[in-house]
Structure formats: C-alpha cells, structure tokens
Design an enzyme around this catalytic site. Structure first.
Site, PDB file in Angstrom:
ATOM      1  N   ASN A 191      18.151 -35.770   0.030  1.00  0.00           N
ATOM      2  CA  ASN A 191      19.101 -36.618   0.226  1.00  0.00           C
ATOM      3  C   ASN A 191      19.756 -35.955   1.536  1.00  0.00           C
ATOM      4  O   ASN A 191      20.308 -35.013   1.561  1.00  0.00           O
ATOM      5  CB  ASN A 191      19.836 -36.771  -0.938  1.00  0.00           C
ATOM      6  CG  ASN A 191      21.034 -37.741  -0.799  1.00  0.00           C
ATOM      7  OD1 ASN A 191      21.774 -37.692   0.167  1.00  0.00           O
ATOM      8  ND2 ASN A 191      20.955 -38.684  -1.836  1.00  0.00           N
ATOM      9  N   CYS A 234      14.909 -47.116  -3.972  1.00  0.00           N
ATOM     10  CA  CYS A 234      13.924 -46.057  -3.897  1.00  0.00           C
ATOM     11  C   CYS A 234      12.795 -46.333  -4.749  1.00  0.00           C
ATOM     12  O   CYS A 234      11.407 -46.448  -4.259  1.00  0.00           O
ATOM     13  CB  CYS A 234      14.122 -44.597  -4.440  1.00  0.00           C
ATOM     14  SG  CYS A 234      15.408 -43.878  -3.028  1.00  0.00           S
ATOM     15  N   CYS A 265      16.392 -44.519  -7.937  1.00  0.00           N
ATOM     16  CA  CYS A 265      17.379 -45.542  -7.937  1.00  0.00           C
ATOM     17  C   CYS A 265      16.688 -46.889  -7.493  1.00  0.00           C
ATOM     18  O   CYS A 265      15.601 -46.922  -7.199  1.00  0.00           O
ATOM     19  CB  CYS A 265      18.585 -45.334  -6.748  1.00  0.00           C
ATOM     20  SG  CYS A 265      17.959 -45.424  -5.097  1.00  0.00           S
ATOM     21  N   HIS A 285      18.083 -41.213   0.872  1.00  0.00           N
ATOM     22  CA  HIS A 285      17.717 -40.509  -0.509  1.00  0.00           C
ATOM     23  C   HIS A 285      16.438 -39.610  -0.525  1.00  0.00           C
ATOM     24  O   HIS A 285      15.895 -39.542   0.659  1.00  0.00           O
ATOM     25  CB  HIS A 285      17.414 -41.742  -1.315  1.00  0.00           C
ATOM     26  CG  HIS A 285      18.744 -42.178  -1.872  1.00  0.00           C
ATOM     27  ND1 HIS A 285      18.813 -43.186  -3.010  1.00  0.00           N
ATOM     28  CD2 HIS A 285      19.894 -41.862  -1.753  1.00  0.00           C
ATOM     29  CE1 HIS A 285      19.868 -43.416  -3.308  1.00  0.00           C
ATOM     30  NE2 HIS A 285      20.997 -42.817  -2.576  1.00  0.00           N
ATOM     31  N   ASP A 290      26.298 -42.536  -4.015  1.00  0.00           N
ATOM     32  CA  ASP A 290      24.758 -42.342  -3.604  1.00  0.00           C
ATOM     33  C   ASP A 290      24.038 -43.060  -4.500  1.00  0.00           C
ATOM     34  O   ASP A 290      23.118 -43.695  -4.148  1.00  0.00           O
ATOM     35  CB  ASP A 290      24.399 -40.833  -3.828  1.00  0.00           C
ATOM     36  CG  ASP A 290      23.202 -40.517  -3.469  1.00  0.00           C
ATOM     37  OD1 ASP A 290      22.707 -40.876  -2.297  1.00  0.00           O
ATOM     38  OD2 ASP A 290      22.416 -39.629  -4.378  1.00  0.00           O
ATOM     39  N   GLU A 317      13.762 -39.465  -1.870  1.00  0.00           N
ATOM     40  CA  GLU A 317      12.625 -40.287  -1.910  1.00  0.00           C
ATOM     41  C   GLU A 317      12.190 -40.950  -0.203  1.00  0.00           C
ATOM     42  O   GLU A 317      11.371 -40.813   0.174  1.00  0.00           O
ATOM     43  CB  GLU A 317      12.264 -41.246  -2.689  1.00  0.00           C
ATOM     44  CG  GLU A 317      12.486 -41.153  -4.148  1.00  0.00           C
ATOM     45  CD  GLU A 317      14.194 -40.887  -4.846  1.00  0.00           C
ATOM     46  OE1 GLU A 317      14.961 -40.583  -3.864  1.00  0.00           O
ATOM     47  OE2 GLU A 317      14.056 -41.374  -6.069  1.00  0.00           O
ATOM     48  N   SER A 337      15.332 -39.385 -11.310  1.00  0.00           N
ATOM     49  CA  SER A 337      14.712 -40.703 -11.615  1.00  0.00           C
ATOM     50  C   SER A 337      15.291 -41.602 -10.366  1.00  0.00           C
ATOM     51  O   SER A 337      16.170 -41.969  -9.827  1.00  0.00           O
ATOM     52  CB  SER A 337      15.482 -41.210 -12.800  1.00  0.00           C
ATOM     53  OG  SER A 337      14.965 -42.596 -12.994  1.00  0.00           O
TER      54      SER A 337
HETATM   55  O1  URA Z   1      16.675 -41.804  -6.424  1.00  0.00           O
HETATM   56  C1  URA Z   1      17.794 -41.343  -5.954  1.00  0.00           C
HETATM   57  C2  URA Z   1      18.900 -41.834  -6.512  1.00  0.00           C
HETATM   58  C3  URA Z   1      19.972 -40.973  -5.911  1.00  0.00           C
HETATM   59  N1  URA Z   1      19.694 -40.433  -4.803  1.00  0.00           N
HETATM   60  C4  URA Z   1      18.491 -40.026  -4.552  1.00  0.00           C
HETATM   61  O2  URA Z   1      18.574 -39.317  -3.168  1.00  0.00           O
HETATM   62  N2  URA Z   1      17.611 -40.589  -4.890  1.00  0.00           N
END
Ligand code: URA
Length: 189
Positions: A81, A121, A118, A92, A181, A94, A116
């Site tokens: 992130n 993502c 969001c 993020h 975030d 991902e 997990s």
């Molecule tokens: O899935 C997520 C949720 C919050 N922040 C991230 O970087 N990924």
C-alpha cells in the site's frame, strides 16, 4: 552467472526480506528457479508481510501483496500500500502487486494479500480472473471472501500472526488512516 540465492539457500526471514525488497524484474538474475519451487504458501505470505512491514516503516498503511505463477511458483508481481507514501487516494497492497505484474492473464496465478481484500481490490481480483487468493488476516477485517468464491476465485485463509499483530498495532495508532484506506473518505464523515 551463478545465482546469489540458490536451491540450497535456507528459507529464513532474512532471505525472504531480501526478495521482498528487490525489484521483481531483478529476481530472475538473483534467485534460482528451484528456490521458489521449495517455498510454501506460508513463505509467500511472509514476503507479503515483510512488504507490509516496509510500508509501516515508511509511515504508510501496512498491507502487502505478492503474486506468483501457480506452476513455476516464481513471483511475477509484488508491492505494498502507498496511500501515504505516494499521496495516492487508492493504491492498495493488491493493486500495487497487480500493477507490478502488469496486464497479464492471471488465471494461472495466486495473489497473497496480508489483509482481507477491500471491495475495490476484491472486484479487481475477480475482474482480472485470478485463479486463487490467499488471505493473511481475517481477524482485523473480512467480508469479501464469499463474494470472491461465488465469482469463481478460490479463496484460502492462511493467517500470519505477525501480520495480524502489525495491522492491529497500526489501527490503534492511526484509526482514521485505517478507515480512509479501507472504506474511503466517505466512511470518515
Ligand atoms: O484490501 C485492502 C484493504 C485496505 N488496504 C489495502 O491495501 N488493501
């Protein structure tokens, strides 16, 4: 030239941390294919957590992601992130790993994420047709696992206690950043 990390190199946090910090494009010159073959899912999750730690050390949100090829087990993308570091409203763990991998067909790939996914993502994971997602923390957050399964993505939970403790610490220290975030500014109002 002989690789620096070979099949005989022990799988330690130090070695995995080197891999986490190296640019993905440099890995083939430094890490022998056979080293990746011996890594288990929990080792790739460790790399993702080490990327989360890197982000935390940069005062960012501690979420990391790693993408591997299911056959070769080589890393094809990774990142963390950078909402704070790049002043980016949405980057993020991902999406950072997916951007690093590029415009690929991900139907033979697994993405490891320390948290997990969001809503955005999770949507990207099934829109880009990932075969599998491995989630390292459903303790601090969860919710999209069932939706991903319904969309045909295999979902495995492989909780990493160090990653979970790191995220819990960050959330206590920076609750508003966590909310921004995870859910966006709308959730902060
Ligand atoms: O899935 C997520 C949720 C919050 N922040 C991230 O970087 N990924």
């Amino acid at each position: 030239m002989k690789h620096f990390i070979t099949k005989d190199t022990p799988v330690t946090d130090e070695t995995l941390n080197v891999i986490a910090h190296l640019p993905t494009k440099s890995l083939s010159a430094i890490v022998e294919n056979e080293f990746f073959v011996k890594l288990r899912d929990r080792d790739f999750m460790r790399i993702a957590v080490l990327l989360a730690q890197k982000s935390y050390d940069e005062d960012g949100c501690p979420i990391g992601g790693v993408i591997i090829d299911n056959n070769t087990r080589r890393i094809v993308g990774k990142g963390h992130n950078t909402l704070v570091q790049d002043n980016d409203p949405y980057n993020h763990g991902e999406t950072s790993a997916i951007r690093d991998a590029g415009r690929q067909d991900f139907s033979n790939n697994t993405i490891f994420t320390t948290l997990s996914p969001c809503d955005v993502c999770a949507t990207l994971i099934y829109m880009r047709q990932f075969d599998r997602v491995v989630v390292g923390d459903v303790t601090n957050a969860s919710g999209n696992e069932q939706m991903l399964r319904e969309k045909g993505v295999k979902v495995d939970i492989l909780e990493d206690p160090v990653g979970i403790a790191l995220y819990a610490k960050y959330r206590t220290e920076k609750p508003e950043l966590d909310l921004e975030d995870w859910k966006g500014l709308a959730a902060c109002r």
